[in-house]
Design a protein around this motif. Structure first.
Motif, PDB file in Angstrom:
ATOM      1  N   ASN A  82       0.830  -1.201   0.000  1.00  9.58           N
ATOM      2  CA  ASN A  82       0.000   0.000   0.000  1.00  9.58           C
ATOM      3  C   ASN A  82       0.869   1.259   0.000  1.00  9.58           C
ATOM      4  O   ASN A  82       1.915   1.312   0.646  1.00  9.58           O
ATOM      5  N   LEU A  83       0.407   2.251  -0.731  1.00  8.36           N
ATOM      6  CA  LEU A  83       1.153   3.485  -0.875  1.00  8.36           C
ATOM      7  C   LEU A  83       0.161   4.628  -1.037  1.00  8.36           C
ATOM      8  O   LEU A  83      -0.882   4.479  -1.690  1.00  8.36           O
ATOM      9  N   TYR A  84       0.459   5.762  -0.436  1.00  6.40           N
ATOM     10  CA  TYR A  84      -0.388   6.943  -0.563  1.00  6.40           C
ATOM     11  C   TYR A  84       0.326   7.979  -1.418  1.00  6.40           C
ATOM     12  O   TYR A  84       1.486   8.310  -1.175  1.00  6.40           O
ATOM     13  N   VAL A  85      -0.397   8.493  -2.418  1.00  7.01           N
ATOM     14  CA  VAL A  85       0.119   9.572  -3.252  1.00  7.01           C
ATOM     15  C   VAL A  85      -0.360  10.884  -2.644  1.00  7.01           C
ATOM     16  O   VAL A  85      -1.563  11.161  -2.596  1.00  7.01           O
ATOM     17  N   LEU A  86       0.582  11.700  -2.170  1.00 11.41           N
ATOM     18  CA  LEU A  86       0.261  12.933  -1.451  1.00 11.41           C
ATOM     19  C   LEU A  86       0.222  14.152  -2.368  1.00 11.41           C
ATOM     20  O   LEU A  86      -0.383  15.163  -2.020  1.00 11.41           O
ATOM     21  N   GLY A  87       0.907  14.058  -3.512  1.00 16.30           N
ATOM     22  CA  GLY A  87       0.939  15.200  -4.416  1.00 16.30           C
ATOM     23  C   GLY A  87       1.810  14.933  -5.621  1.00 16.30           C
ATOM     24  O   GLY A  87       2.426  13.865  -5.746  1.00 16.30           O
ATOM     25  N   ALA A  88       1.847  15.911  -6.525  1.00 14.16           N
ATOM     26  CA  ALA A  88       2.637  15.813  -7.752  1.00 14.16           C
ATOM     27  C   ALA A  88       3.911  16.620  -7.599  1.00 14.16           C
ATOM     28  O   ALA A  88       3.919  17.681  -6.968  1.00 14.16           O
TER      29      ALA A  88
END
Length: 751
Positions: A258-264
């Protein structure tokens, strides 16, 4: 009863229509009765490919400037290669300065495993073997000055160093025969939507050329200006979403966790200018000197976008968000003197210099959003990096151009210098250098002698025998890390001989069978030897004792002349001992990446290439290729793991399948309509193939991308074109998110 063609079940479903099209193009039914088509005799003339002009025993695929103008949505010169068999330039956005080339046996992170030349001047940056500062300097060539581009596959020609074992790309530019000038405007718009980013990113380019010939003097000047905005190049990720925030996107990393994408990250605005001057003087009808001066500058700024919001709906950030600004100025010079008697003797000498006058990247390390306007950071300065090359070549034809022997021989010398200190600064936007943080420096030098004889045994048989001996050393290596101080690295030397052999049989005018064998030595680059690695507070000293890659390559190529076309099948194999591959290792709670020698890899496969004019209907041209590669790690004693192995796994960055198909219809001399498709199978980035999840940031997807272009010649001066890349808006990753649907428009005026 009509015979049908069946496709084996193991062939990817996406590629079955493409293979059927290639089979149809090659079918005897598409050849005219009594056709007088024949494989061309190898004679010297300006329109021929590099391999033909130099009688090189190498499979070659080419594209001319006229064909590229009709078929390719090109903003930069590297774009024109996109449909050649087994060539992928990893270009993440328009204006990307980190765009290495991969081939049928080499990956997209290995810039030093292929060579790119422009008129004999090396554009490959052999200061590293990566997709960063080891990327070719494509920007030193304007598309308008190109006459043709030839890609030579494999290390079978003695005149090229071992870095050629992927391929050699020879860009041939032209000089004017009379006054000429042109102006061109390009624009592109990309609609991009992924995670929390949705926007339209534009690019525009203006270019101009001017040239003339007056008696024995000819000159050419070109200038380009590019202003481009990129989609996100990276993403900011974390194992968990920050407490008290919302807006993070839950996904999985490339290993399935599992991984969370916080921004670009690295939303890049780049402004580039290129200027090129070429002067040529004919001292006699058979002796010409050419001087080339190229200048390129780049100003780029990159920022981040946060998806996170607090309870009040305000945007929030973590310490992983950063901005950076880059300023670059680079110069290229070359002097070439060539004779062209086509008599008993000819010779040439090419000297070149590439110099990085300025290369400063400022990066913020403070907390966002305040860091966007100042605060602490780092300053990386690569100014002073560069290389020099010298190539001398002679050709002896004791019995004339078509005689039994054509002997070529020569010498080579080069030196590469890497300078890359990184400093701390109190203000990353405008501050001066403070304390030195890390530093990596070093040089490599290679000298070589080579010889090759093209021996016509009979009317139908031709052998090419050659060899290359090289002396290499790395010296002045130095590494510094603030936590451990400085280290002067030892001098390292290697040398070796690389034999080459090829045998060609042409039973008649329509068939040619060529078997080739070559050994290559690919010496480590400065970056591979002296790169600093930091894991938390632990600094690892680099490995200055890396051994050269030893490559044994072979190919059996069978080529058939078609009526207005050709077809080729190649069986190839490549074994690499001491392959230099980046690997990972766990140190405490951190993971380090470093380059080590992998004992042995093997890449072998088959390639089908077909080209046909007037296919099925008059004016329809088909070009296509399909390649299968079984790439495996056979031995890797440097990889240690209690839970996995790398032996038997796929070699990193080499896909199993790759294919292209281009259809161009020209109903008359004004219109050209093109539809093209590009396919690549998924690939692995790890030696143990543990990156099982592809459609994620840092993963490597398979993809099928379709493009289209329409070009119209309005009159003898004006031409225009419109096009679309990635028509179906394919969403895919090659570590980075790659461009989605992009629209192009072009308007050109030729005086």
């Amino acid at each position: 009863m009509k015979k049908t063609t069946s496709i084996p079940a193991y062939f990817p479903a996406q590629l079955r229509p493409l293979l059927l099209a290639l089979i149809a193009a090659w079918s005897p039914l598409t050849q005219a009765e009594g056709s007088d088509a024949a494989l061309p005799e190898v004679v010297v003339k300006e329109s021929q490919s590099v391999s033909e002009k130099n009688r090189l025993p190498t499979t070659t695929e080419s594209i001319t400037a006229d064909k590229a103008a009709d078929t390719v949505n090109a903003m930069n010169v590297e774009d024109t290669l996109k449909y050649l068999p087994n060539v992928l330039v990893r270009k993440r956005f328009i204006g990307d300065t980190q765009a290495p080339m991969s081939t049928r046996t080499t990956g997209i992170n290995a810039g030093a495993r292929s060579l790119i030349y422009a008129d004999g001047t090396l554009l490959s940056a052999l200061i590293n073997n990566n997709n960063g500062n080891g990327s070719p300097r494509w920007f030193m060539v304007a598309p308008e000055e190109v006459e043709r581009i030839d890609v030579l596959y494999g290390p079978f020609a003695a005149q090229y160093p071992g870095n050629s074992y992927g391929a050699v790309t020879e860009i041939t530019t032209r000089m004017p025969e009379h006054f000429e000038a042109s102006v061109k405007a390009n624009t592109a718009f990309q609609d991009f939507s992924q995670y929390g980013t949705g926007n339209t990113y534009r690019s525009q380019e203006f270019s101009a050329t001017l040239g003339n010939r007056s008696g024995d003097l000819s000159w050419w000047f070109s200038a380009n200006h590019l202003d481009s905005y990129s989609q996100p190049v990276t993403y900011i990720t974390a194992a968990s979403a920050p407490a008290g925030s919302s807006g993070a996107y839950l996904t999985q990393d490339r290993t399935g966790k599992n991984l969370y994408v916080l921004g670009a990250g690295n939303l890049t605005h780049t402004v580039q200018d290129n200027a090129k001057l070429k002067l040529a003087y004919d001292f006699s009808p058979t002796l010409t000197a050419t001087y080339t001066l190229g200048f390129w500058q780049n100003n780029a700024d990159a920022h981040a976008q946060s998806y996170l919001r607090n309870a009040a709906g305000a945007q929030v950030y973590t310490s992983a968000f950063s901005s950076n600004d880059t300023e670059q100025e680079q110069w290229m010079q070359s002097l070439a003197v060539r004779s062209k008697t086509q008599g008993a003797w000819d010779w040439e000498a090419v000297a070149s210099n590439f110099y990085v006058a300025r290369d400063v990247t400022r990066t913020s390390t403070g907390a966002y959003p305040a860091a966007q306007s100042g605060g602490p950071g780092t300053i990386a300065d690569a100014g002073g990096t560069g290389w020099n090359t010298l190539d001398l070549k002679g050709t002896w034809r004791p019995d004339g151009v078509s005689g039994a022997h054509v002997v070529s021989f020569g010498g080579h010398a080069d030196e590469y210098k890497l300078v890359s200190p990184t400093y701390l600064t109190g203000n990353w936007v405008s501050g001066d250098n403070d304390a030195l943080s890390v530093d990596s420096r070093g040089k490599t030098r290679t000298t070589a002698l080579w010889a090759q004889d093209v021996w016509r045994l009979s009317q139908n048989w031709k052998a090419t025998v050659g060899g290359r001996y090289e002396w290499w050393k790395a010296f002045d290596g130095y590494n510094f890390a603030a936590a451990g101080g400085g280290v002067n690295q030892p001098e390292v030397k290697h040398s070796g001989f690389s034999p080459k052999f090829s045998l060609a049989w042409a039973p008649d005018d329509n068939w040619q069978v060529t078997g080739s064998f070559g050994k290559a030595l690919r010496f480590p680059t400065v970056g591979e030897l002296y790169q600093n690695v930091q894991v938390g507070g632990i600094f690892l000293q680099p490995n200055p004792n890396l051994k050269p890659e030893k490559v044994l390559s072979s190919e059996l190529a069978i080529e058939r002349a078609l009526d207005k076309g050709k077809a080729r099948v190649s069986l190839f194999q490549e074994e690499v001992s001491d392959a230099l591959i980046s690997q990972t290792s766990t140190l405490g709670s951190g993971v380090a990446s470093f380059t080590q020698n992998v004992d042995k890899t093997r890449q072998r496969g088959v390639e089908l290439v077909v080209q046909k004019d007037d296919a099925l209907i008059r004016g329809l041209e088909l070009n296509g290729s399909v390649t299968y590669v079984d790439a495996r790690i056979l031995a890797n004693s440097s990889f240690v793991s209690a839970t996995t192995t790398s032996v038997g796994k796929r070699t990193p960055y080499v896909p199993e399948w790759r294919a292209t198909l281009v259809a161009t219809y020209r109903p008359d001399d004004k219109w050209a309509y093109t539809v093209a498709g590009r396919y690549s199978g998924r690939l692995y980035a790890t030696v143990d193939n543990s990156d099982v999840n592809t459609n994620t940031y840092q993963g490597f997807d398979s993809y099928m991308v379709f493009d289209a272009r329409v070009r119209y010649k309005i009159d003898k001066h004006w031409s225009s074109a419109v096009g679309i890349d990635n028509i179906t808006n394919k969403d895919y990753f090659l570590f980075h998110p790659f461009p989605q649907r992009t629209l192009f428009a072009e308007l050109k005026y030729d005086f």
